[in-house]
Write a protein that holds these residues in place. Structure first.
Motif: not given
Length: 352
Positions: A323-351
């Motif tokens: 699961q940790e290895a797969e999450n390398r993909k989702w977190t690098i995607m989240g990072l790249m989106v954060s640094l390149l766009t003004d995207y705001t998450p559509k789901i509520p803030m996680i705990k």
């Protein structure tokens, strides 16, 4: 003309840096945090809220793309230069497939392709790639190479790994733990192994997320003293505990998460015999888990060797490594989106 243009970009970069770091300007958006245009060389440079924002966006993208089947071309028309001085499975595949999944174009570059710092200076490479791509991820030997890239580039730089830090791995680790435990605050993570770049990134991040850190390294393999001093300051600031020892079982006592990494990194092959001797007794086994919390889990950033953790732990229900290895993909995607766009998450803030 080039001199004038370059001076303008340098002034713009300095202005942006001053406002973000000193006055907080640029952090306010609909989601509360705006990281567009920033570079990530170390999570030391990011606040608690900013790190949580990375994880929130990562969780949002994973939910919407993987679980809901949505297509989100957030990086359509953009490209990334992926500089790899050191080989990799997870860093390359997560970045390349993740950037493409978001509609962008990844460009993989090895030392044979661009001769970073050899046939062309790092300074010149940074300026050239700034005109050709939108962001650079560099996996390098020396952290100073990243610092020079960041100094000379006019686009964001991401540390894909250096001898000092591995921040993108830690984002994946904490997303994995948040998913498993439902929250991060109050967890205790025990690092048992080398005082390396992955540990350094844990030390720059854990306290900001309310996580206690217990560290066991053999004598002579302690984490960098400067990193330790900074981690001690962060622990005091955020009210967490930082404990360092040479005893693996002492470090594992009462822990929720047992973590280790390779004992012999790329470039250390000649030290193998001595390192295996020095790390004797540091293998994580089910015996290690007997002193940990009943809900203990195991992480390893991979690739893994038998001497670091035995099969019984590595393939057990306690292990979260895949699961940790797969999450390398989702977190690098989240990072790249954060640094390149003004995207705001559509789901509520996680705990957290």
């Amino acid at each position: 003309m080039f001199h004038v243009k370059n001076s303008f970009f340098c002034a713009l970069k300095t202005f942006r840096s001053i406002h973000v770091r000193n006055f907080g300007i640029g952090r306010i958006s609909l989601g509360g945090v705006n990281l567009k245009g920033r570079s990530l060389l170390t999570l030391k440079d990011f606040s608690s809220d900013e790190i949580k924002h990375f994880l929130w966006i990562s969780h949002d993208l994973k939910r919407r793309i993987k679980h809901e089947g949505q297509y989100l071309p957030l990086l359509q028309g953009k490209s990334i230069a992926m500089i790899f001085e050191k080989r990799s499975t997870r860093t390359r595949m997560s970045t390349e497939t993740g950037f493409a999944l978001l509609g962008g174009h990844p460009c993989f570059l090895t030392p044979q392709d661009i001769h970073l710092g050899v046939n062309e200076s790092t300074r010149d490479t940074a300026r050239v790639l700034s005109g050709l791509t939108d962001i650079i991820l560099a996996r390098v030997y020396s952290h100073s190479s990243l610092e020079e890239l960041e100094k000379e580039a006019t686009i964001p730089i991401i540390n894909g790994l250096s001898d000092l830090y591995h921040p993108i791995q830690i984002l994946a680790d904490f997303l994995t733990l948040q998913e498993h435990y439902g929250t991060l605050k109050g967890l205790t993570v025990s690092w048992i192994g080398d005082g390396n770049n992955v540990l350094h990134s844990f030390m720059m991040t854990a306290a900001k997320l309310g996580v206690h850190l217990r560290v066991a390294t053999p004598k002579g393999y302690e984490p960098d003293s400067g990193v330790v001093r900074e981690a001690e300051k962060l622990s005091k600031q955020f009210g967490t505990k930082l404990f360092l020892t040479t005893d693996p079982m002492e470090a594992a006592h009462g822990s929720n998460v047992l973590v280790t990494d390779t004992w012999i990194s790329m470039g250390q092959e000649e030290e193998k015999v001595q390192r295996l001797k020095d790390f004797h007794g540091y293998q994580i086994t089910m015996q290690t888990g007997t002193v940990a919390s009943p809900d203990w889990t195991f992480l390893h950033c991979l690739p893994r060797k038998q001497e670091e953790v035995d099969d019984q732990v590595f393939y057990s229900q306690n292990s979260l490594v895949f699961q940790e290895a797969e999450n390398r993909k989702w977190t690098i995607m989240g990072l790249m989106v954060s640094l390149l766009t003004d995207y705001t998450p559509k789901i509520p803030m996680i705990k957290f």
